[in-house]
Design a protein around this motif. Structure first.
Motif, PDB file in Angstrom:
ATOM      1  N   UNK A   1       0.836  -1.208   0.000  1.00  0.00           N
ATOM      2  CA  UNK A   1       0.000   0.000   0.000  1.00  0.00           C
ATOM      3  C   UNK A   1       0.870   1.258   0.000  1.00  0.00           C
ATOM      4  N   UNK A   2       1.898   1.264   0.829  1.00  0.00           N
ATOM      5  CA  UNK A   2       2.790   2.422   0.888  1.00  0.00           C
ATOM      6  C   UNK A   2       3.471   2.654  -0.455  1.00  0.00           C
TER       7      UNK A   2
ATOM      8  N   UNK B   1      -2.802   2.800  -8.759  1.00  0.00           N
ATOM      9  CA  UNK B   1      -3.969   2.141  -8.173  1.00  0.00           C
ATOM     10  C   UNK B   1      -3.804   0.625  -8.234  1.00  0.00           C
ATOM     11  N   UNK B   2      -4.634  -0.053  -7.476  1.00  0.00           N
ATOM     12  CA  UNK B   2      -4.626  -1.520  -7.515  1.00  0.00           C
ATOM     13  C   UNK B   2      -5.055  -2.016  -8.894  1.00  0.00           C
ATOM     14  N   UNK B   3      -5.994  -1.322  -9.513  1.00  0.00           N
ATOM     15  CA  UNK B   3      -6.413  -1.709 -10.869  1.00  0.00           C
ATOM     16  C   UNK B   3      -5.275  -1.560 -11.872  1.00  0.00           C
ATOM     17  N   UNK B   4      -4.512  -0.479 -11.746  1.00  0.00           N
ATOM     18  CA  UNK B   4      -3.372  -0.271 -12.640  1.00  0.00           C
ATOM     19  C   UNK B   4      -2.327  -1.369 -12.423  1.00  0.00           C
TER      20      UNK B   4
ATOM     21  N   UNK C   1      -3.966  -8.783  -5.282  1.00  0.00           N
ATOM     22  CA  UNK C   1      -3.387  -7.461  -5.064  1.00  0.00           C
ATOM     23  C   UNK C   1      -4.049  -6.787  -3.866  1.00  0.00           C
ATOM     24  N   UNK C   2      -5.361  -6.889  -3.780  1.00  0.00           N
ATOM     25  CA  UNK C   2      -6.107  -6.268  -2.688  1.00  0.00           C
ATOM     26  C   UNK C   2      -5.703  -6.853  -1.340  1.00  0.00           C
TER      27      UNK C   2
END
Length: 85
Positions: A23-24, A32-35, A47-48
């Motif tokens: 996250x950091x 982003x997580x999507x990217x 990823x989440x």
């Protein structure tokens, strides 16, 4: 003198833990997580889980390698060992 520790007699909290810092890393780079999903091909759920650092009991080295490759970072940028001492 060789001073080797044994974890056989220690309780889980006594030897520390590994902190996930995905996250950091993503937040500092504005990714982003999507990217990251698009860049790595990894499932969003994976990823989440690493992003939230929840229920990460075993590390998927292939996933970590993909993230290091696309973010051009080192493993220690994503994972940190914290001792309880």
């Amino acid at each position: 003198m060789d001073v080797t520790k044994s974890i056989v007699s220690y309780e889980a909290a006594a030897y520390g833990h590994v902190r996930v810092k995905l996250a950091e890393m993503l937040d500092s780079r504005g990714i982003t997580r999507n990217k990251l999903r698009t860049l790595t091909g990894a499932k969003y759920e994976v990823i989440d889980r690493y992003y939230k650092a929840v229920n990460v009991e075993m590390v998927d080295l292939d996933f970590i390698a993909k993230v290091c490759y696309v973010l051009e970072c080192k493993v220690e940028d994503l994972l940190e060992y914290k001792s309880e001492e």
